[in-house]
Design a protein around this motif. Sequence first.
Motif, PDB file in Angstrom:
ATOM      1  N   ARG A  56      11.617 -18.535  -3.979  1.00 57.06           N
ATOM      2  CA  ARG A  56      10.196 -18.662  -3.653  1.00 57.06           C
ATOM      3  C   ARG A  56       9.872 -17.915  -2.380  1.00 57.06           C
ATOM      4  O   ARG A  56      10.737 -17.727  -1.523  1.00 57.06           O
ATOM      5  N   VAL A  57       8.613 -17.541  -2.251  1.00 54.64           N
ATOM      6  CA  VAL A  57       8.182 -16.895  -1.020  1.00 54.64           C
ATOM      7  C   VAL A  57       8.020 -17.962   0.057  1.00 54.64           C
ATOM      8  O   VAL A  57       7.235 -18.894  -0.094  1.00 54.64           O
ATOM      9  N   ARG A  58       8.793 -17.839   1.129  1.00 52.88           N
ATOM     10  CA  ARG A  58       8.655 -18.824   2.207  1.00 52.88           C
ATOM     11  C   ARG A  58       7.612 -18.336   3.203  1.00 52.88           C
ATOM     12  O   ARG A  58       6.759 -19.101   3.628  1.00 52.88           O
ATOM     13  N   GLU A  59       7.720 -17.062   3.553  1.00 50.25           N
ATOM     14  CA  GLU A  59       6.694 -16.505   4.421  1.00 50.25           C
ATOM     15  C   GLU A  59       6.490 -15.039   4.095  1.00 50.25           C
ATOM     16  O   GLU A  59       7.420 -14.352   3.668  1.00 50.25           O
ATOM     17  N   TYR A  60       5.275 -14.577   4.277  1.00 52.47           N
ATOM     18  CA  TYR A  60       4.948 -13.203   3.909  1.00 52.47           C
ATOM     19  C   TYR A  60       3.887 -12.701   4.860  1.00 52.47           C
ATOM     20  O   TYR A  60       2.878 -13.374   5.074  1.00 52.47           O
ATOM     21  N   GLY A  61       4.114 -11.574   5.476  1.00 55.27           N
ATOM     22  CA  GLY A  61       3.104 -11.037   6.390  1.00 55.27           C
ATOM     23  C   GLY A  61       3.707 -10.051   7.368  1.00 55.27           C
ATOM     24  O   GLY A  61       4.676  -9.356   7.043  1.00 55.27           O
ATOM     25  N   ASP A  62       3.165 -10.019   8.561  1.00 57.46           N
ATOM     26  CA  ASP A  62       3.616  -9.122   9.611  1.00 57.46           C
ATOM     27  C   ASP A  62       5.118  -9.299   9.865  1.00 57.46           C
ATOM     28  O   ASP A  62       5.600 -10.417  10.006  1.00 57.46           O
ATOM     29  N   SER A  63       5.852  -8.194   9.890  1.00 57.00           N
ATOM     30  CA  SER A  63       7.309  -8.318   9.916  1.00 57.00           C
ATOM     31  C   SER A  63       7.809  -8.964  11.210  1.00 57.00           C
ATOM     32  O   SER A  63       8.788  -9.696  11.206  1.00 57.00           O
ATOM     33  N   GLU A  68      11.454   9.729   9.008  1.00 59.61           N
ATOM     34  CA  GLU A  68      10.738  10.946   8.616  1.00 59.61           C
ATOM     35  C   GLU A  68       9.988  10.749   7.305  1.00 59.61           C
ATOM     36  O   GLU A  68       8.818  11.115   7.174  1.00 59.61           O
ATOM     37  N   LEU A  69      10.696  10.136   6.342  1.00 56.17           N
ATOM     38  CA  LEU A  69      10.077   9.913   5.039  1.00 56.17           C
ATOM     39  C   LEU A  69       8.866   9.001   5.160  1.00 56.17           C
ATOM     40  O   LEU A  69       7.823   9.247   4.561  1.00 56.17           O
ATOM     41  N   LEU A  70       9.045   7.945   5.967  1.00 57.15           N
ATOM     42  CA  LEU A  70       7.950   6.985   6.132  1.00 57.15           C
ATOM     43  C   LEU A  70       6.724   7.647   6.739  1.00 57.15           C
ATOM     44  O   LEU A  70       5.595   7.428   6.297  1.00 57.15           O
ATOM     45  N   SER A  71       6.940   8.482   7.753  1.00 57.26           N
ATOM     46  CA  SER A  71       5.792   9.135   8.371  1.00 57.26           C
ATOM     47  C   SER A  71       5.220  10.195   7.435  1.00 57.26           C
ATOM     48  O   SER A  71       4.074  10.606   7.562  1.00 57.26           O
ATOM     49  N   LYS A  91       0.842  -1.207   0.000  1.00 58.09           N
ATOM     50  CA  LYS A  91       0.000   0.000   0.000  1.00 58.09           C
ATOM     51  C   LYS A  91       0.868   1.244   0.000  1.00 58.09           C
ATOM     52  O   LYS A  91       2.010   1.219   0.433  1.00 58.09           O
ATOM     53  N   LYS A  92       0.282   2.340  -0.471  1.00 53.56           N
ATOM     54  CA  LYS A  92       0.978   3.618  -0.410  1.00 53.56           C
ATOM     55  C   LYS A  92       1.297   3.946   1.040  1.00 53.56           C
ATOM     56  O   LYS A  92       0.434   3.826   1.911  1.00 53.56           O
ATOM     57  N   GLY A  93       2.536   4.360   1.284  1.00 55.56           N
ATOM     58  CA  GLY A  93       2.931   4.693   2.646  1.00 55.56           C
ATOM     59  C   GLY A  93       3.296   3.475   3.471  1.00 55.56           C
ATOM     60  O   GLY A  93       3.697   3.603   4.624  1.00 55.56           O
ATOM     61  N   GLY A  94       3.190   2.306   2.888  1.00 53.11           N
ATOM     62  CA  GLY A  94       3.534   1.087   3.611  1.00 53.11           C
ATOM     63  C   GLY A  94       5.022   0.814   3.536  1.00 53.11           C
ATOM     64  O   GLY A  94       5.772   1.495   2.846  1.00 53.11           O
ATOM     65  N   SER A  95       5.471  -0.190   4.282  1.00 54.79           N
ATOM     66  CA  SER A  95       6.881  -0.556   4.223  1.00 54.79           C
ATOM     67  C   SER A  95       7.004  -2.065   4.249  1.00 54.79           C
ATOM     68  O   SER A  95       6.365  -2.737   5.045  1.00 54.79           O
ATOM     69  N   CYS A 112      10.322  -1.958   9.054  1.00 60.23           N
ATOM     70  CA  CYS A 112       9.200  -2.285   8.172  1.00 60.23           C
ATOM     71  C   CYS A 112       8.022  -2.897   8.920  1.00 60.23           C
ATOM     72  O   CYS A 112       8.202  -3.635   9.887  1.00 60.23           O
ATOM     73  N   ALA A 113       6.839  -2.609   8.420  1.00 53.78           N
ATOM     74  CA  ALA A 113       5.630  -3.176   9.012  1.00 53.78           C
ATOM     75  C   ALA A 113       5.398  -4.596   8.522  1.00 53.78           C
ATOM     76  O   ALA A 113       4.914  -5.452   9.252  1.00 53.78           O
ATOM     77  N   GLU A 114       5.759  -4.835   7.274  1.00 51.25           N
ATOM     78  CA  GLU A 114       5.566  -6.161   6.696  1.00 51.25           C
ATOM     79  C   GLU A 114       6.911  -6.726   6.250  1.00 51.25           C
ATOM     80  O   GLU A 114       7.849  -5.971   6.006  1.00 51.25           O
ATOM     81  N   ALA A 115       6.972  -8.026   6.120  1.00 47.40           N
ATOM     82  CA  ALA A 115       8.207  -8.639   5.629  1.00 47.40           C
ATOM     83  C   ALA A 115       7.889  -9.810   4.725  1.00 47.40           C
ATOM     84  O   ALA A 115       6.812 -10.416   4.811  1.00 47.40           O
ATOM     85  N   LEU A 116       8.846 -10.070   3.840  1.00 47.76           N
ATOM     86  CA  LEU A 116       8.696 -11.172   2.900  1.00 47.76           C
ATOM     87  C   LEU A 116      10.003 -11.951   2.920  1.00 47.76           C
ATOM     88  O   LEU A 116      11.080 -11.399   2.750  1.00 47.76           O
TER      89      LEU A 116
END
Lengths: 267, 251
Positions: free
Chosen positions: B229-236, B197-200, B56-60, B219-223
């Motif tokens: 391959r994607v092993r896990e994806y979600g909340d960091s 600062e940029l993130l906020s 999402k926009k503004g996400g990390s 980061c809020a999320e991590a992959l």
Amino acid sequence: MAKSSFRIEGKTALGHFLTYRPLIHELVTRDLKVKYRRSFLGYVWSVLNPLLMMCLQAWVFTVIFKSNIENYPLYLIIGNTLYTFFSESTTISMNSIISNAGLIKKVYIPKFILPISSVVSSLVTTLFSFAAIVIVMIITRAPVHWTILLVWFPLLSMFLFNCGVGMILSGLTVYFRDMQHLYGVVTLALMYATPIFYSIDAMTPEVQFMIRLNPIYHYINLFRCLIMIGGVPGPNTWFACIASATVTMIIGLMVFRKLQKNFLLHI
Amino acid sequence: MDTTENTAIIADHISMKFNLAQERTEALKEYVIKKIKRQLHYTEFYALRDVSFSLKKGGSLGIIGRNGSGKSTLLKCIAGVMFPTKGTVTVTGSIAPLIELGAGFDPELTAKENVYLNGAVLGHDRAFMNERFDEIIDFAELWEFVDVPVKNYSSGMYARLGFAIATEIKADVLICDEILSVGDMAFQQKCRKRMEELLSGGTTLLYVGQDPQTVEEMCAEALWLDHGRVREYGDSYKVCGAYMDYLDEIS
């Protein structure tokens, strides 16, 4: 903000060109600054070099080979300056992708900007060299014709032609580095195939026909007509210039677009 | 896929295949001979297999994984440097790729000249860079050396200038490849503060890191990528935890 999907790259060549025009400007400025940064005379070399070359060649061909072309120094320096524009710009753009590998591996930029900006840099140096042509005109007391105002036409044609050739060469060189070694021989061969220090009239009809197939001949010939003779040649000459330039540019864009897909795996 | 207005990056089932030539042919002669003899054999290698995510926009989003797991390839696909073999990448807004700090600097040019060159590489003209020039040099603390060719810079100074340019142009999406590990401690702190600062301020961040702790903080999320391959994806917090457990397990 514009939505950009990178899969459409190439289809919007004009759009990319407009967004990245400042980049062409900066790359050209960089090329010129770096080229003359460490030399004492700097930009003066762009004028001095063609003058020295012309003096040497004029001496060789008038004293040793007894050439009888009218105002030979002017004839020579025009041929030389334009041919140097061709050979220099295409050689630099041939290497432009490889020498900017560090950049295109890390940041997205439309890759055709690199060969094009090399040709633009070379065009700027060529425009400086025109001062040398003016100096020769003054020294030899050559008459000034109004047709001199039309010289932008052969120059523009040659610019497009060089861009087309530069794009093809730069794309091929990424895959086959042999080009770098081969091209020096090609430019030398082309130089002999172009009437720079001799006149096309002195050749047999068969050779004349061959020379007319060389687009560079037409650019130089038109340029000389406009400056030295002061006449406007027939439509064939103009057509030969613009047609060869446009066709080469289009082929260049098409070839480059096809080749650029896998650049990253080879540089 | 979700294509609403407030998505910054959508990676839709992207795969990246490389043909590893068994013998590299860089000479024209060899290529022609082999083409004729039909000896051009390749072994296929997938650096990325069917990777999907949306940000999402503004996400990390932080990307973690071991060496050679495809992290940098993924970043390059998103930055538009590489084209995925399959799948599509859609990025909304302008991107500032910090895959390597100071990529595109010309060593012969001064810091001042390189600011404009680098700005142009990122698609900005002189007027745009003029407005930000003072802030860039302020942040990089390079006023003393602004007219020195960057070839005489230390690697830290080089990185400082690169970071200052990339963050000062305020792109919508910032793509970073382990850049917080350069420079001295004081500068790292400063960079981190700038990133926060940029993130906020609404910038979208895509960050690649070796160190799961940094990713967790930034980061809020991590992959988590494993062999493309994607092993896990979600909340960091969760993904980084699982990754750290995995690291403990194999060492």
